[in-house]
Scaffold this active site. Structure first.
Site, PDB file in Angstrom:
ATOM      1  CE1 TYR A 199       4.443   2.079  -1.556  1.00  0.00           C
ATOM      2  CE2 TYR A 199       4.674   1.210   0.672  1.00  0.00           C
ATOM      3  CZ  TYR A 199       4.027   2.038  -0.243  1.00  0.00           C
ATOM      4  OH  TYR A 199       2.982   2.829   0.175  1.00  0.00           O
ATOM      5  CG  ASP A 241      12.505   2.356   3.742  1.00  0.00           C
ATOM      6  OD1 ASP A 241      12.126   2.172   4.912  1.00  0.00           O
ATOM      7  OD2 ASP A 241      11.744   2.736   2.836  1.00  0.00           O
ATOM      8  CE  LYS A 267       5.234  -1.390   6.812  1.00  0.00           C
ATOM      9  NZ  LYS A 267       3.917  -1.073   6.299  1.00  0.00           N
TER      10      LYS A 267
HETATM   11  C1  LIG Z   1      10.091  -0.121   3.159  1.00  0.00           C
HETATM   12  C2  LIG Z   1       8.942   0.817   3.370  1.00  0.00           C
HETATM   13  N1  LIG Z   1       9.172   2.144   3.437  1.00  0.00           N
HETATM   14  C3  LIG Z   1       8.189   3.021   3.668  1.00  0.00           C
HETATM   15  C4  LIG Z   1       6.888   2.600   3.813  1.00  0.00           C
HETATM   16  C5  LIG Z   1       5.797   3.584   4.076  1.00  0.00           C
HETATM   17  O1  LIG Z   1       5.350   3.482   5.385  1.00  0.00           O
HETATM   18  P1  LIG Z   1       3.909   4.026   5.806  1.00  0.00           P
HETATM   19  O2  LIG Z   1       2.908   3.088   5.222  1.00  0.00           O
HETATM   20  O3  LIG Z   1       3.943   4.014   7.304  1.00  0.00           O
HETATM   21  O4  LIG Z   1       3.796   5.401   5.250  1.00  0.00           O
HETATM   22  C6  LIG Z   1       6.594   1.239   3.743  1.00  0.00           C
HETATM   23  C7  LIG Z   1       5.212   0.765   3.916  1.00  0.00           C
HETATM   24  O5  LIG Z   1       4.902  -0.385   3.764  1.00  0.00           O
HETATM   25  C8  LIG Z   1       7.635   0.322   3.505  1.00  0.00           C
HETATM   26  O6  LIG Z   1       7.403  -0.989   3.392  1.00  0.00           O
END
Ligand SMILES: Cc1ncc(COP(=O)(O)O)c(C=O)c1O
Length: 452
Positions: free
Chosen positions: A154, A256, A283
Site C-alpha cells: 500500500y 517506502d 506518519k
Molecule cells: C507504506 C505506506 N505508504 C504510503 C502511505 C500513505 O500515507 P498517507 O496516508 O499519509 O497519505 C501509507 C499509509 O498508510 C503507507 O502505509
C-alpha cells in the site's frame, strides 16, 4: 450464524449508541459519515472525542487502549506533553508562511543523520504525496515511465498506487508478474498501463519482471515489510535480489518507509542493510500532524533543482514544510531515540508472544505476524509470506475479533493490525491478552469455528 445476530456485534451497537446516531447524522453531509475510507467498517466506526497517552475516549464515553494508533502514526500516543508544548510555543508566531520557514532544516538534518541512504530531503503533506513525488523523481532521473510494485503493498492514494493492491489476479504460479486492474472506481485504466505488479517476497517474480520489463521501469517501490498489506516482513534474500536487479537494470529503488521507519533507528531498511535510491516517509515524522517526505541520494535528489533533467521535478504544496508539522515532527523524532525504539520493539516481541500463545490455545485457525512494534492477527492457516495469504483470511472472524476487543476496551484496526506506542507498558499488553481471550471464548461459545 449471521454476523449481525452475534451478541458481540449487538453489544458493539448497544455500547456505541451516540456514535451510531452521529454516523446517521453525519451521512447527510459526509458520504458514509467519515471522509476516511480506511476507517469505515461494519456496523459503523465509533467516533473519538479525546486522546490521551495510550487511551482514547469516544462519543459514548467508552475509553479504550489505542493499539490502532491511527494506522501506526501516533507512536507517542495522543497529546504527548512535550509535543503539545512545542506546538503551543510555535503557534502564536504563525503556522504557514508566504516565504520558506527556517523550521524544516532541523527535521531534514535529523532524517539524514538517521537513515544512511538519505542525503537530502524534501517535505510535503502526506505519505501519498511523498510516494507520488518520489515516483516523479525516479521518472525524471531515469527518463522512463513505468513503475514496478508488489501485490499487497500500500503506497497511498495516488492513481498509480491504487491499482492492483486488491483483487489480485487469479494466477497461482510462484513467478507472478502481471498487469494490474484499478482497485477503486474512478482510477483510470491508463494508470494501470504504467504499472507492473509482482509477487511480494518472490525473488523469482522480481528477476522475471526485470527480465521482461527492466528497460522500461523507472522505479520499483517496496515496503521492507508489507504494512497495510498484513504486517508481513520482507525476507532478506528478496530485498537483496531486489537491490541487485534494480542496480543492474538502472531502475531506481524506492523504499517506502511510511510505516516501517519506526522499526529501527535507521528505519526498516537498516534492518536489511538495504541501500535504496529514494525513501518515502510520513506518519511518525509529523508528530501527529500531516506530513510527507522524500529523501534520497544526491544523484536522485538533484532532480529537484536541475533543469537539465528536463525541468525541475515538482514538489509543491501550499502547506509543505509548514512550521507546525515540522516542529511537532522534530520533537517526536527526538523523543524517539534508539533506546525508546529498542524498548518499544521488545514490548512488541512480548505482545506477539502473548497473542501467539492465546491463539494457539483458543484459535488454531489464527496466527500473528509482525516485527518491531507492530503486529497483526490473521484468520488463516496459510503461510504468511505475501498478499495472497493475507487475503485468504476469514472476514467474519476478523470483524468479530475487532468488535469483541472494542467491547473490552481495546482498539485494533478492523483488518487485525496493532501498533504499540511509547506510553504503553506490559500492563497494556496484558489487557490486550485478556481481552483477546475473552473475545475468543465468547466467539467459541456462540459456535464460531475457530479451528477452521
Ligand atoms: C507504506 C505506506 N505508504 C504510503 C502511505 C500513505 O500515507 P498517507 O496516508 O499519509 O497519505 C501509507 C499509509 O498508510 C503507507 O502505509
Amino acid at each position: 450464524m449471521n454476523v449481525t445476530d452475534s451478541a458481540i456485534y449487538r453489544r458493539y451497537v448497544e455500547a456505541n449508541g451516540n456514535s451510531r446516531r452521529h454516523a446517521e447524522r453525519a451521512r447527510a453531509h459526509v458520504p458514509t459519515g467519515t471522509s476516511r475510507a480506511l476507517l469505515r467498517h461494519a456496523p459503523f466506526p465509533f467516533y473519538t472525542v479525546k486522546g490521551e497517552g495510550a487511551y482514547t475516549t469516544d462519543l459514548d464515553g467508552n475509553r479504550r487502549i489505542d493499539f490502532h494508533g491511527n494506522y501506526t502514526a501516533m507512536i507517542h500516543g495522543h497529546a504527548h506533553p512535550e509535543i503539545t508544548a512545542a506546538v503551543m510555543a510555535r503557534l502564536p508566531t504563525g503556522t504557514a508562511y508566504s516565504s520558506p520557514s527556517v523550521d524544516e532544516e532541523a527535521l531534514a538534518a535529523l532524517l539524514c543523520e538517521r537513515v544512511p541512504s538519505v542525503e537530502q530531503v524534501v517535505f510535503n503533506n502526506s505519505g501519498s504525496e511523498a510516494v507520488m513525488v518520489a515516483l516523479r523523481a525516479a521518472r525524471a532521473v531515469t527518463g522512463r515511465d513505468r513503475i514496478g510494485r508488489f501485490e499487497g503493498g500500500y503506497h497511498g492514494s495516488s492513481d498509480f498506487m491504487l491499482v492492483g493492491g486488491h483483487h489480485l489476479p487469479s494466477i497461482d504460479d510462484p513467478v507472478r508478474v502481471s498487469f494490474p486492474h484499478p482497485d477503486f472506481a474512478g482510477v483510470p485504466r491508463a494508470a494501470c498501463d504504467d504499472v507492473v505488479l509482482m509477487r511480494y517476497n518472490s525473488p523469482e517474480a522480481l528477476v522475471e519482471a526485470v527480465r521482461r520489463h527492466g528497460h522500461e521501469l523507472a522505479a520499483i517501490i517496496v515496503e521492507p515489510m508489507l504494512g497495510a498489506g498484513g504486517i508481513i516482513p520482507a525476507e532478506p534474500e528478496f530485498l537483496m535480489v531486489l537491490r541487485e536487479e534494480t542496480r543492474r537494470a538502472g531502475i531506481a529503488l524506492i523504499c517506502d518507509e511510511v510505516i516501517t521507519l519506526r522499526q529501527a533507528y535507521g528505519g526498516g531498511q537498516s534492518l536489511y542493510q538495504l541501500d535504496p535510491d529514494l525513501t518515502t516517509m510520513a506518519k511518525i515524522i509529523g508528530g501527529g500532524f500531516p506530513i510527507g517526505a522524500v529523501g534520497g541520494k544526491r544523484e536522485f535528489m538533484r532532480c529537484f533543482n536541475e533543469p537539465e533533467l528536463g525541468g525541475t521535478t515538482a514538489n509543491l504544496g501550499t502547506f509543505s514544510a509548514n512550521a507546525i508539522s515540522v516542529t511537532a515532527g522534530l520533537t517526536a523524532m527526538r523523543l524517539l531515540d534508539a533506546a525508546s525504539i529498542e524498548s518499544l520493539n521488545s514490548l512488541g516481541e512480548a505482545t506477539r508472544e502473548t497473542l501467539r500463545i492465546i491463539l494457539q490455545k483458543h484459535a488454531p485457525a489464527a496466527q500473528v505476524s509482525g516485527s518491531g512494534s507492530l503486529f497483526q492477527i490473521h484468520w488463516t492457516r496459510a503461510a504468511l509470506r505475501d498478499a495472497r495469504a493475507v487475503e485468504s483470511a476469514d472476514q467474519t472472524l476478523k470483524l468479530l475479533t475487532c468488535l469483541g476487543l472494542s467491547n473490552r476496551s481495546i482498539h485494533i484496526s478492523v483488518r487485525g493490525m496493532g501498533a504499540l506506542s511509547t506510553p504503553m507498558t506490559a500492563s497494556h499488553v496484558e489487557a490486550l491478552g485478556s481481552a483477546l481471550e475473552g473475545t475468543l471464548s465468547e466467539m467459541a461459545s456462540e459456535g464460531w469455528n475457530l479451528g477452521l
